[in-house]
Scaffold this motif. Structure first.
Motif, short mmCIF file in Angstrom:
data_model
loop_
_atom_site.label_atom_id
_atom_site.label_comp_id
_atom_site.label_asym_id
_atom_site.label_seq_id
_atom_site.Cartn_x
_atom_site.Cartn_y
_atom_site.Cartn_z
N LEU A 1 5.55 -5.09 9.81
CA LEU A 1 4.78 -5.54 8.65
C LEU A 1 3.72 -6.55 9.08
N TRP A 2 4.13 -7.50 9.94
CA TRP A 2 3.17 -8.50 10.43
C TRP A 2 2.03 -7.82 11.19
N TRP A 3 2.36 -6.88 12.06
CA TRP A 3 1.34 -6.18 12.87
C TRP A 3 0.36 -5.42 11.97
N PHE B 1 8.70 2.13 4.27
CA PHE B 1 9.93 1.48 3.84
C PHE B 1 10.93 2.49 3.28
N THR B 2 10.46 3.37 2.40
CA THR B 2 11.34 4.38 1.81
C THR B 2 11.92 5.30 2.86
N SER B 3 11.11 5.68 3.85
CA SER B 3 11.58 6.57 4.92
C SER B 3 12.69 5.91 5.73
N ILE B 4 12.51 4.62 6.05
CA ILE B 4 13.52 3.90 6.82
C ILE B 4 14.85 3.85 6.06
N SER C 1 0.85 -1.19 0.00
CA SER C 1 0.00 0.00 0.00
C SER C 1 0.88 1.24 0.00
N THR C 2 0.28 2.38 -0.24
CA THR C 2 1.04 3.64 -0.22
C THR C 2 1.73 3.85 1.12
N GLY C 3 1.02 3.53 2.21
CA GLY C 3 1.61 3.69 3.54
C GLY C 3 2.82 2.80 3.76
#
Length: 319
Positions: A59-61, A13-16, A6-8
């Motif tokens: 990701l799991w959460w 991921f990109t921010s990290i 998703s966008t979120g």
């Protein structure tokens, strides 16, 4: 193409990735001459692994709350398996880097700069390759069989020629660059290019960088299809790949002084490629569970490391 991205999730991921790269570049000092110690490499290896596991947990959460427990379990397991495969196959890349730096006599304090640019180049290159691969799979399902056959043959070749070393002295790319560029015989600090008597020269550091990028391209051709054997979701493939790459420099400096102790590891990596190749070839006949694949890969790598250390201990005792 089907994806959980998703966008979120893409923004997170990109921010990290951007934050960690910024820390490496501007806080740790990735662009400065710096000799990385074993302790520093170990600390950063732990940091990268911890961030990866935290991402897997997050990701799991997120998926557990939005798409349900079953999908959350499946995608988190795919991510961890893809990360382990990429990390394991990257070890062979580390061995190549050791040979390259030795061949060009790159000082330890300059190696981090070469690997920094190598990692940045690898992120851009692999992102394009992964999306291209995902598109090909959605258009041509049979391409998975091509990937599987390629991985099986690559694994057999790697196993057969595990003890052979690349002939860098007669490398075609190096010889081509030497014929078409002015190459200086000495380093000029961290510079990839320098001037001598008003003439622009490439330094040996530039040659090392070109070969590092080439080596990653070659290994990406192996590792990316291997992860597609676990999942065709481009979000899982890309994130597991990039997290493994981001920790690759730390792993290099961690293994640099002890790489010769893992003489049998290449045989294990070859067996991993053969297993994944067979898994892809059996795709429409029998689907090997992701959890079983993770167990097989971990067992092969663990056994080859154990066997290497046993072999090294026996040789030291007898020698």
């Amino acid at each position: 193409m089907e994806t959980i991205g998703s966008t979120g999730l893409w923004l997170a991921f990109t921010s990290i990735v951007l934050v960690m790269l910024a820390i490496d570049l501007f806080v740790v000092g990735g662009g400065k001459e710096h000799r990385v110690s074993f302790k520093e490499a170990a600390v950063w290896s732990v940091i990268w692994i911890s961030i990866t596991l935290a991402f897997a947990g997050g990701l799991w959460w997120y998926l557990d709350g939005s798409l349900g427990r079953e999908i959350a379990n499946t995608k988190a397991l795919e991510f961890i398996t893809g990360y382990l495969i990429e990390k394991a196959l990257a070890v062979d890349n580390v061995f190549i880097w050791l040979m390259l730096f030795s061949f060009f006599a790159v000082p330890l304090e300059l190696q981090k700069r070469v690997l920094l640019y190598g990692v940045l180049g690898a992120i851009v290159m692999r992102t394009g390759m992964i999306f291209a691969g995902a598109w090909l799979i959605t258009q041509f399902h049979w391409i998975l069989y091509v990937f599987g056959g390629f991985l099986l043959l690559t694994g057999i070749k790697m196993y057969w020629f595990a003890d052979e070393q690349p002939d860098l002295e007669n490398n075609r790319l190096i010889n081509w660059l030497r014929r078409h560029m002015n190459i200086s015989s000495s380093f000029d600090g961290q510079r990839f290019f320098t001037r001598q008597n008003g003439v622009r020269y490439a330094t040996p550091l530039f040659l090392a960088l070109v070969l590092v990028e080439l080596s990653d391209l070659i290994f990406a051709v192996d590792s990316i299809p291997a992860i597609f054997a676990i999942t065709t979701d481009p979000f899982i493939v890309l994130t597991s790949n990039i997290f493994a790459i981001l920790g690759l420099r730390a792993m290099y400096f961690l293994l640099a002084g002890v790489a010769d102790r893992f003489s049998l590891l290449k045989y294990g990596l070859a067996m991993v490629l053969m297993f994944i190749g067979v898994k892809m070839l059996l795709l429409d006949i029998y689907t090997i569970p992701v959890g079983f694949s993770l167990a097989v890969v971990a067992t092969i790598i663990g056994a080859s490391v154990w066997a290497s250390l046993r072999k090294e201990a026996r040789e030291r005792k007898n020698g």
